[in-house]
Design an enzyme around this catalytic site. Structure first.
Site, PDB file in Angstrom:
ATOM      1  N   ARG A  23      50.192  59.918  22.912  1.00  0.00           N
ATOM      2  CA  ARG A  23      48.846  59.493  22.515  1.00  0.00           C
ATOM      3  C   ARG A  23      48.518  58.095  23.009  1.00  0.00           C
ATOM      4  NH1 ARG A  23      49.435  59.468  16.340  1.00  0.00           N
ATOM      5  NH2 ARG A  23      51.386  58.510  17.070  1.00  0.00           N
ATOM      6  N   GLU A  28      52.661  45.838  16.065  1.00  0.00           N
ATOM      7  CA  GLU A  28      52.153  44.772  15.203  1.00  0.00           C
ATOM      8  C   GLU A  28      51.925  43.547  16.067  1.00  0.00           C
ATOM      9  OE1 GLU A  28      54.985  44.064  12.109  1.00  0.00           O
ATOM     10  OE2 GLU A  28      54.270  45.724  10.880  1.00  0.00           O
ATOM     11  N   GLN A  46      42.321  29.897  12.819  1.00  0.00           N
ATOM     12  CA  GLN A  46      41.228  30.255  13.722  1.00  0.00           C
ATOM     13  C   GLN A  46      41.760  31.140  14.833  1.00  0.00           C
ATOM     14  OE1 GLN A  46      38.656  27.004  14.968  1.00  0.00           O
ATOM     15  NE2 GLN A  46      38.335  27.934  16.979  1.00  0.00           N
ATOM     16  N   ASP A  47      41.034  32.230  15.124  1.00  0.00           N
ATOM     17  CA  ASP A  47      41.348  33.107  16.253  1.00  0.00           C
ATOM     18  C   ASP A  47      40.276  32.945  17.313  1.00  0.00           C
ATOM     19  OD1 ASP A  47      43.470  34.023  14.774  1.00  0.00           O
ATOM     20  OD2 ASP A  47      42.821  36.109  14.698  1.00  0.00           O
ATOM     21  N   ASN A  48      40.685  32.848  18.585  1.00  0.00           N
ATOM     22  CA  ASN A  48      39.760  32.704  19.705  1.00  0.00           C
ATOM     23  C   ASN A  48      39.987  33.820  20.713  1.00  0.00           C
ATOM     24  OD1 ASN A  48      38.848  30.244  18.617  1.00  0.00           O
ATOM     25  ND2 ASN A  48      40.432  29.108  19.706  1.00  0.00           N
ATOM     26  N   ARG A  58      41.434  27.845  33.263  1.00  0.00           N
ATOM     27  CA  ARG A  58      40.968  27.172  32.045  1.00  0.00           C
ATOM     28  C   ARG A  58      42.059  26.195  31.601  1.00  0.00           C
ATOM     29  NH1 ARG A  58      36.574  29.864  29.505  1.00  0.00           N
ATOM     30  NH2 ARG A  58      36.154  31.935  30.365  1.00  0.00           N
ATOM     31  N   HIS A  61      44.190  21.893  28.116  1.00  0.00           N
ATOM     32  CA  HIS A  61      43.564  21.325  26.923  1.00  0.00           C
ATOM     33  C   HIS A  61      44.578  21.039  25.825  1.00  0.00           C
ATOM     34  CE1 HIS A  61      40.072  24.029  28.417  1.00  0.00           C
ATOM     35  NE2 HIS A  61      39.971  22.831  28.973  1.00  0.00           N
ATOM     36  N   LYS A  70      49.606  27.125  18.916  1.00  0.00           N
ATOM     37  CA  LYS A  70      48.895  28.312  19.364  1.00  0.00           C
ATOM     38  C   LYS A  70      49.863  29.471  19.576  1.00  0.00           C
ATOM     39  CE  LYS A  70      45.397  25.569  21.791  1.00  0.00           C
ATOM     40  NZ  LYS A  70      44.850  25.202  23.109  1.00  0.00           N
ATOM     41  N   HIS A 117      47.637  22.988  27.327  1.00  0.00           N
ATOM     42  CA  HIS A 117      47.746  24.414  27.642  1.00  0.00           C
ATOM     43  C   HIS A 117      46.594  24.861  28.522  1.00  0.00           C
ATOM     44  CE1 HIS A 117      46.631  28.660  26.695  1.00  0.00           C
ATOM     45  NE2 HIS A 117      47.889  28.826  27.055  1.00  0.00           N
ATOM     46  N   TYR A 130      44.030  33.883  21.390  1.00  0.00           N
ATOM     47  CA  TYR A 130      44.956  32.896  20.841  1.00  0.00           C
ATOM     48  C   TYR A 130      44.602  32.539  19.404  1.00  0.00           C
ATOM     49  CZ  TYR A 130      41.530  29.773  23.223  1.00  0.00           C
ATOM     50  OH  TYR A 130      40.396  29.164  23.706  1.00  0.00           O
ATOM     51  N   GLU A 141      39.435  16.741  21.177  1.00  0.00           N
ATOM     52  CA  GLU A 141      39.888  17.482  22.360  1.00  0.00           C
ATOM     53  C   GLU A 141      40.031  16.568  23.563  1.00  0.00           C
ATOM     54  OE1 GLU A 141      38.937  21.646  24.627  1.00  0.00           O
ATOM     55  OE2 GLU A 141      37.228  20.372  24.116  1.00  0.00           O
ATOM     56  N   ASP A 166      36.722  20.844  32.985  1.00  0.00           N
ATOM     57  CA  ASP A 166      38.071  20.937  33.537  1.00  0.00           C
ATOM     58  C   ASP A 166      38.173  20.257  34.902  1.00  0.00           C
ATOM     59  OD1 ASP A 166      38.767  22.252  31.250  1.00  0.00           O
ATOM     60  OD2 ASP A 166      38.803  24.253  32.143  1.00  0.00           O
TER      61      ASP A 166
END
Length: 198
Positions: A23, A28, A46-48, A58, A61, A70, A117, A130, A141, A166
């Site tokens: 299937r 997890e 926080q999830d991004n 990218r 940072h 992260k 990163h 992340y 930042e 950047d």
């Protein structure tokens, strides 16, 4: 899951157990108790999610203060993921390491607070996820120049697509020391995760 300790203090490569059948597959992607045991405690707040096309770079940072640990993974496509130790006083200050992360492998990279990163998108579409241990704080930042010649990062991209922010990143040598995190953030290891969230 299989957890591998890497070159830098506290950085972990995580290979979740994947259950496959005709299937498809199941795994997890996060289990608070299990992951916190492996990473030394703490929590994510926080999830991004970002989408990138081939050739996008990218980063690099980081936040200071309000550093972010992260947990990153690729949900579609493939990236070359890069971390740089920017902790003043660290024995590995200014050193970098790169990782190929591919969606089909479902590997996750845990990056403690104190590292810059970034990543390069290697496929036509990349979906990058992340989890962060502190909220995004624009005033905290900082952007390290993706191709800082002193670092010598071996990016697998010749003509990257960059944001204006950047493109204007600073060389590590030009950062005033007060703008960089200090080492040790706690007593090293994955305990840096705890400091970022308490």
């Amino acid at each position: 899951m299989n957890v591998t300790r890497l070159k830098f203090d506290g950085v972990r490569l995580i290979e979740p157990k994947i259950y496959r059948d005709d299937r498809g597959s199941f795994q997890e992607s996060w289990h608070a108790e299990r992951y916190e045991m492996e990473l030394g405690g703490g929590r994510f707040v926080q999830d991004n999610l970002s989408r990138s096309k081939r050739g996008v770079v990218r980063g690099l940072h980081f936040q200071n203060p309000r550093g972010q640990a992260k947990l990153v993974t690729v949900l579609a496509g493939a990236v070359y993921d890069v971390i740089v130790d920017v902790r003043v006083g660290s024995p590995t200050f200014g050193q970098w390491e790169g990782f190929h992360l591919v969606a089909e492998e479902s590997k996750q990279l845990f990056i403690p607070s104190g590292f810059a990163h970034g990543f390069a998108a290697l496929t036509d579409e990349v979906v990058f996820s992340y989890k962060c241990s502190d909220y995004y704080a624009p005033k905290c930042e900082a952007t390290l120049l993706w191709n800082d010649p002193d670092l010598g990062i071996d990016w697998p991209i010749e003509a990257p697509i960059l944001s204006e922010k950047d493109e204007q990143g600073m060389r590590l040598a030009d950062f005033p020391k007060h703008m960089l995190p200090r080492y040790p953030i706690l007593r090293g290891g994955a305990q840096a995760f705890v400091v970022a969230v308490l």
